[in-house]
Scaffold this active site. Structure first.
Site, PDB file in Angstrom:
ATOM      1  N   GLY A 353      19.085 -10.830  -5.316  1.00 38.86           N
ATOM      2  CA  GLY A 353      19.015 -11.424  -3.989  1.00 38.86           C
ATOM      3  C   GLY A 353      18.291 -10.508  -3.031  1.00 38.86           C
ATOM      4  O   GLY A 353      18.039  -9.338  -3.324  1.00 38.86           O
ATOM      5  N   PRO A 354      17.931 -11.032  -1.858  1.00 37.60           N
ATOM      6  CA  PRO A 354      17.201 -10.232  -0.866  1.00 37.60           C
ATOM      7  C   PRO A 354      18.056  -9.087  -0.325  1.00 37.60           C
ATOM      8  O   PRO A 354      19.269  -9.080  -0.493  1.00 37.60           O
ATOM      9  CB  PRO A 354      16.864 -11.246   0.221  1.00 37.60           C
ATOM     10  CG  PRO A 354      17.807 -12.375   0.012  1.00 37.60           C
ATOM     11  CD  PRO A 354      18.152 -12.408  -1.422  1.00 37.60           C
ATOM     12  N   PRO A 355      17.441  -8.123   0.363  1.00 30.63           N
ATOM     13  CA  PRO A 355      18.195  -6.996   0.918  1.00 30.63           C
ATOM     14  C   PRO A 355      19.208  -7.472   1.972  1.00 30.63           C
ATOM     15  O   PRO A 355      18.964  -8.429   2.687  1.00 30.63           O
ATOM     16  CB  PRO A 355      17.113  -6.114   1.567  1.00 30.63           C
ATOM     17  CG  PRO A 355      15.825  -6.547   0.954  1.00 30.63           C
ATOM     18  CD  PRO A 355      15.984  -7.981   0.614  1.00 30.63           C
ATOM     19  N   GLY A 356      20.336  -6.770   2.021  1.00 31.63           N
ATOM     20  CA  GLY A 356      21.299  -7.017   3.092  1.00 31.63           C
ATOM     21  C   GLY A 356      22.272  -8.144   2.846  1.00 31.63           C
ATOM     22  O   GLY A 356      23.021  -8.502   3.750  1.00 31.63           O
ATOM     23  N   VAL A 357      22.297  -8.726   1.622  1.00 31.98           N
ATOM     24  CA  VAL A 357      23.228  -9.835   1.394  1.00 31.98           C
ATOM     25  C   VAL A 357      24.565  -9.357   0.816  1.00 31.98           C
ATOM     26  O   VAL A 357      25.460 -10.154   0.573  1.00 31.98           O
ATOM     27  CB  VAL A 357      22.617 -10.911   0.473  1.00 31.98           C
ATOM     28  CG1 VAL A 357      21.438 -11.589   1.141  1.00 31.98           C
ATOM     29  CG2 VAL A 357      22.212 -10.324  -0.868  1.00 31.98           C
ATOM     30  N   GLY A 358      24.684  -8.044   0.571  1.00 32.24           N
ATOM     31  CA  GLY A 358      25.982  -7.517   0.147  1.00 32.24           C
ATOM     32  C   GLY A 358      26.136  -7.320  -1.343  1.00 32.24           C
ATOM     33  O   GLY A 358      27.250  -7.381  -1.863  1.00 32.24           O
ATOM     34  N   LYS A 359      25.038  -7.050  -2.065  1.00 35.71           N
ATOM     35  CA  LYS A 359      25.136  -6.892  -3.524  1.00 35.71           C
ATOM     36  C   LYS A 359      25.919  -5.626  -3.884  1.00 35.71           C
ATOM     37  O   LYS A 359      26.824  -5.660  -4.716  1.00 35.71           O
ATOM     38  CB  LYS A 359      23.731  -6.834  -4.127  1.00 35.71           C
ATOM     39  CG  LYS A 359      22.892  -8.078  -3.878  1.00 35.71           C
ATOM     40  CD  LYS A 359      21.565  -8.010  -4.586  1.00 35.71           C
ATOM     41  CE  LYS A 359      20.650  -6.923  -4.068  1.00 35.71           C
ATOM     42  NZ  LYS A 359      20.224  -7.095  -2.662  1.00 35.71           N
ATOM     43  N   THR A 360      25.541  -4.504  -3.255  1.00 33.63           N
ATOM     44  CA  THR A 360      26.199  -3.224  -3.582  1.00 33.63           C
ATOM     45  C   THR A 360      27.659  -3.230  -3.162  1.00 33.63           C
ATOM     46  O   THR A 360      28.545  -2.804  -3.908  1.00 33.63           O
ATOM     47  CB  THR A 360      25.451  -2.062  -2.901  1.00 33.63           C
ATOM     48  OG1 THR A 360      24.077  -2.104  -3.304  1.00 33.63           O
ATOM     49  CG2 THR A 360      26.051  -0.729  -3.282  1.00 33.63           C
ATOM     50  N   SER A 676       3.818 -21.719  -5.782  1.00 36.19           N
ATOM     51  CA  SER A 676       4.443 -22.897  -5.166  1.00 36.19           C
ATOM     52  C   SER A 676       3.699 -23.381  -3.914  1.00 36.19           C
ATOM     53  O   SER A 676       4.250 -24.110  -3.102  1.00 36.19           O
ATOM     54  CB  SER A 676       5.900 -22.579  -4.804  1.00 36.19           C
ATOM     55  OG  SER A 676       5.952 -21.492  -3.907  1.00 36.19           O
ATOM     56  N   LYS A 719      14.238 -21.177   0.222  1.00 35.80           N
ATOM     57  CA  LYS A 719      13.201 -21.865   0.997  1.00 35.80           C
ATOM     58  C   LYS A 719      13.818 -22.852   1.992  1.00 35.80           C
ATOM     59  O   LYS A 719      13.357 -22.985   3.130  1.00 35.80           O
ATOM     60  CB  LYS A 719      12.252 -22.599   0.048  1.00 35.80           C
ATOM     61  CG  LYS A 719      11.399 -21.648  -0.791  1.00 35.80           C
ATOM     62  CD  LYS A 719      10.577 -22.389  -1.835  1.00 35.80           C
ATOM     63  CE  LYS A 719       9.719 -21.436  -2.638  1.00 35.80           C
ATOM     64  NZ  LYS A 719       8.947 -22.100  -3.689  1.00 35.80           N
TER      65      LYS A 719
END
Length: 773
Positions: A353-360, A676, A719
């Site tokens: 996922g993109p940065p800042g979504v809380g993966k870590t 796309s 998107k």
């Protein structure tokens, strides 16, 4: 052999044998034997002594007693306090049992006497001398017989008596002694005795050699012990405490207590033995010491117990993160299966996922939910295979790889192990670290992971591996195949509002030393920040803006201007300055030659405006906006399709000969590529060539073929979120992507109209409006 029979009481002997002319003390305790002795003491003091075949038999029968024995005279008899009788007997003559006559009170037998010939023949004399020489050598080697005994034996002239006396002084088994006793011929007896003496000499010689060897070994051991004690004393005087010996002893105890697998334990003890022998000043000494330390510090069997309470885990995951339902559901499924099987291998999840979504932070929450240790390593920029597998110990400064370092830090064999930024690994001439990770992340082979430094196999099968990535395009396919990919698309405006209220504002308020009563921010103010001061899929920039608001509020409070700061949407501009982004980027009116596409980037979804300009020229197609190869090919395909369908689309067939066409994607400094944008470029081209405007509220995504078919794309959720942020209301999408609509949040879906299409004709029908201008 004498034909005369003699009836005489029998005394069976255990473990003893009496020869004629031999004087011996016996202890008698068995009832029948005592009665036999009492009988002979009353009569002529003569008794027949014969040996038992087996020592352990308490009540011997005829079969248990040898037939040949010795008639002896009882010289003395003494009753001992313990009830046994001690007798002194002297052997007189050989005899052989013919029959047993009475077996009630004591054994009584009829024996046939064996006469001995006293004069020696010439051959017997030679044999006697050989026996005496061998006996003398035997005495010298064994030192069990005194020299006085030999002197006594040497004076014997009768061959049979000599054989008996010599045999009585040898350390022979009862069976061998009995064999000599029942050899009636003196010459034959001497020959047997000579063989026995020669054999005994050889055995004693070997014993002596072995004894000397053992003595030397003992002397060496005693010498080493003495020297070690001296060394200890010297080290103590020098203030070195107990030195290396004490250290080796401590390390050995630690190895024994570490619960290592047997093969690892053997390797550790072997290295410890080398360490003990190598001088402390040697460079290799510290290398071996470090290696042993690593083996001791790695967890080999210590395991934390999983907290398998699903309700507890769900509560913690919801406490720490808002949304992210798929990931939470996957963790709860794992715990449920663990409850049933108790043996499931650790899953390998890849959060994309993109940065800042809380993966870590989500990985940390998972470790807290299941009650495991948490360890994180960042793979961003790693380009050396040794970072994963370690260096061989032959290199100076060798160390284990990141995996083994992480396991040492965790201290258990089943931690939650986060491999952060797995998509940002690189490779060079030193190897490919992503290839080394295949062994780590393959559940079929990570139970025998081999680190170059540790060398021994290590079991990683119980580790729960979680990897994170911003995009899957840079992760090698074999590595991706070993992981279970879970996409985290990004947050909607409503989700960001909830995250800010529940997590970001309280955390920043606490970090900046503000009380709840001193600083408050209204919901509409947070929405204002989200819309006009951030543009992202995650919430990292949103947290930064909230931190800025907290700092400014702290300054106001400390300066005494206000005692309480309550921020509304009107006050945001005063604190954060002019809005950085325009909310709702959709065109304000329908435009000719301009279409809005939807893009999927590493930062989430974004809108992409594509402009087409036509002017007189010679038929050149110009592409600008820093487009990648894929987008250039999409433009070529769209251009070819329009030329082939010029009549149907009501486009001048000769437009190419008279005009140049320029396709531009704004923000030319930003690289743009992806499969796309085909229908967006085609729509903008048709709009420019026909003069029909493109609807301002429409965004589109999809690839095009030369026949006008619309192909499916990826990242529809991201998107759609970007379209929602930009204020678009209609999304044209490939029909094959209808299955992805379920992933889009309800709050976004209700504001957007999705139009599934399978051909470019349908796209143009929904996208173009108006007459030719």
């Amino acid at each position: 052999m004498n034909n005369e029979l003699k009836t005489i009481p029998l005394l069976p002997l255990r473990g003893l044998l009496v020869y004629p002319s031999m004087v011996l003390h016996l202890d008698v305790g068995r009832e029948k034997s005592v009665q036999a002795l009492e009988k002979v003491m009353v009569d002529d003091h003569q008794i027949f002594l014969s040996t038992q075949k087996e020592v352990g038999i308490e009540e011997p029968t005829e079969e248990d007693i040898y037939e040949v024995g010795t008639i002896a005279t009882v010289k003395q008899m003494l009753k001992l306090p313990n009830g046994t009788i001690r007798v002194l007997v002297e052997g007189l003559q050989r005899a052989k049992i013919e029959r047993y006559t009475d077996k009630e009170e004591y054994y009584e037998v009829d024996v046939q006497l064996v006469d001995e010939r006293e004069e020696a023949m010439a051959e017997e004399i030679a044999l006697m001398r050989a026996v005496l020489d061998a006996f003398e050598q035997y005495i010298k080697i064994s030192k069990k017989v005194t020299a006085e005994t030999f002197a006594t034996v040497a004076d014997i002239e009768e061959p049979g008596r000599l054989a008996d006396i010599v045999a009585s002084h040898l350390s022979l088994k009862i069976r061998q002694k009995q064999e000599i006793l029942q050899t009636f011929d003196a010459k034959e007896r001497l020959e047997k005795l000579l063989d026995i003496l020669n054999n005994e000499k050889e055995v004693l010689g070997l014993e002596k050699k072995i004894g000397q060897r053992v003595k030397r070994s003992m002397e060496k051991t005693q010498k080493e012990y003495y020297l070690r004690e001296q060394m200890k004393a010297i080290q103590k005087e020098l203030g070195e405490k107990e030195g290396k010996t004490e250290e080796v002893s401590t390390l050995k105890d630690q190895i024994d207590e570490s619960n290592m697998p047997e093969n690892v334990r053997e390797a550790a003890l072997k290295e410890l033995d080398r360490y003990e022998k190598i001088p402390q000043t040697s460079a290799e000494s510290s290398v071996i010491r470090n290696y042993i330390d690593w083996l001791l510090q790695l967890p080999w069997s210590k395991e934390t117990e999983d907290n398998l309470d699903i309700d507890h885990a769900e509560k913690i995951l919801n406490e720490d993160h808002y949304g992210l339902e798929k990931v939470k559901e996957r963790v709860l499924e794992y715990l449920a299966v663990q409850q049933l099987t108790k043996s499931l291998k650790g899953p390998i999840l890849c959060l994309v996922g993109p940065p800042g979504v809380g993966k870590t932070s989500l990985a940390k929450s998972i470790s807290r939910a299941v009650g495991r240790e948490f360890v994180r390593i960042s793979l961003g920029g790693v380009r050396d295979e040794a970072e994963i597998r370690g260096h061989r110990r032959t290199y100076v400064g060798a160390m284990p790889g990141r995996i083994m370092q992480g396991m040492k830090k965790a201290g258990t064999i089943n931690p939650v192990f986060l491999l952060d930024e797995i998509d940002k690994m690189s490779n060079d001439f030193r190897g490919d670290p992503s290839a080394a990770l295949l062994e780590v992340l393959d559940p079929q082979q990570n139970n025998t992971f081999s680190d170059h430094y540790i060398e021994e196999q290590y079991d990683l099968s119980k580790v729960m591996f979680i990897t994170t990535a911003n995009t899957m395009t840079t992760i090698p396919e074999p590595l991706l195949d070993r992981m279970e990919v879970i996409r985290i698309a990004g947050y909607t405006e409503i989700e960001k509002l909830h995250i800010a209220k529940q997590y970001l504002v309280p955390r920043q308020r606490e970090d900046h030393g503000l009380q709840k009563g001193q600083f408050q921010i209204r919901d509409e103010a947070i929405v204002e920040v989200i819309r006009h001061y951030t543009r992202e899929a995650g919430v990292r920039n949103l947290e930064r803006q909230i931190a800025t608001l907290c700092r400014k509020a702290a300054k106001v409070l400390v300066s005494g201007e206000k005692k309480k700061v309550v921020l509304t949407d009107k006050a945001i501009e005063e604190y954060l300055g002019k809005p950085k982004f325009k909310y709702g980027e959709a065109e304000t009116e329908d435009q000719v030659g301009t279409a809005t596409g939807l893009a999927y980037t590493t930062a989430g979804g974004d809108t992409l405006s594509i402009e087409v300009s036509i002017y007189p020229g010679k038929g050149k197609l110009i592409l600008t906006g820093k487009l990648g190869d894929v987008m250039k090919e999409s433009a070529q395909a769209a251009f070819s399709y329009i030329r082939s369908r010029a009549n149907e689309l009501k486009v001048d067939p000769e437009f190419l000969e008279k005009n140049d066409i320029h396709i531009h994607v704004p923000e030319g400094a930003t690289p743009k590529d992806g499969p796309s944008a085909g229908i967006t470029i085609a729509t903008a081209l048709v709009s420019a060539l026909t003069g029909k405007a493109v609807r301002k509220e429409v965004g589109m995504t999809g690839e095009i073929t030369l026949r006008g078919r619309v192909l499916p794309i990826g990242g529809l959720k991201e998107k759609s979120l970007s379209a929602h942020r930009s204020g678009l209301t209609k999304i044209i999408m490939p029909k094959d992507n209808e299955k992805d609509l379920d992933d889009i949040p309800e709050s976004v879906r209700k504001d957007l109209t999705f139009v599934p299409v399978s051909h470019l004709d349908e796209v143009l029908k929904h996208a173009l409006v108006g007459e030719k201008k």
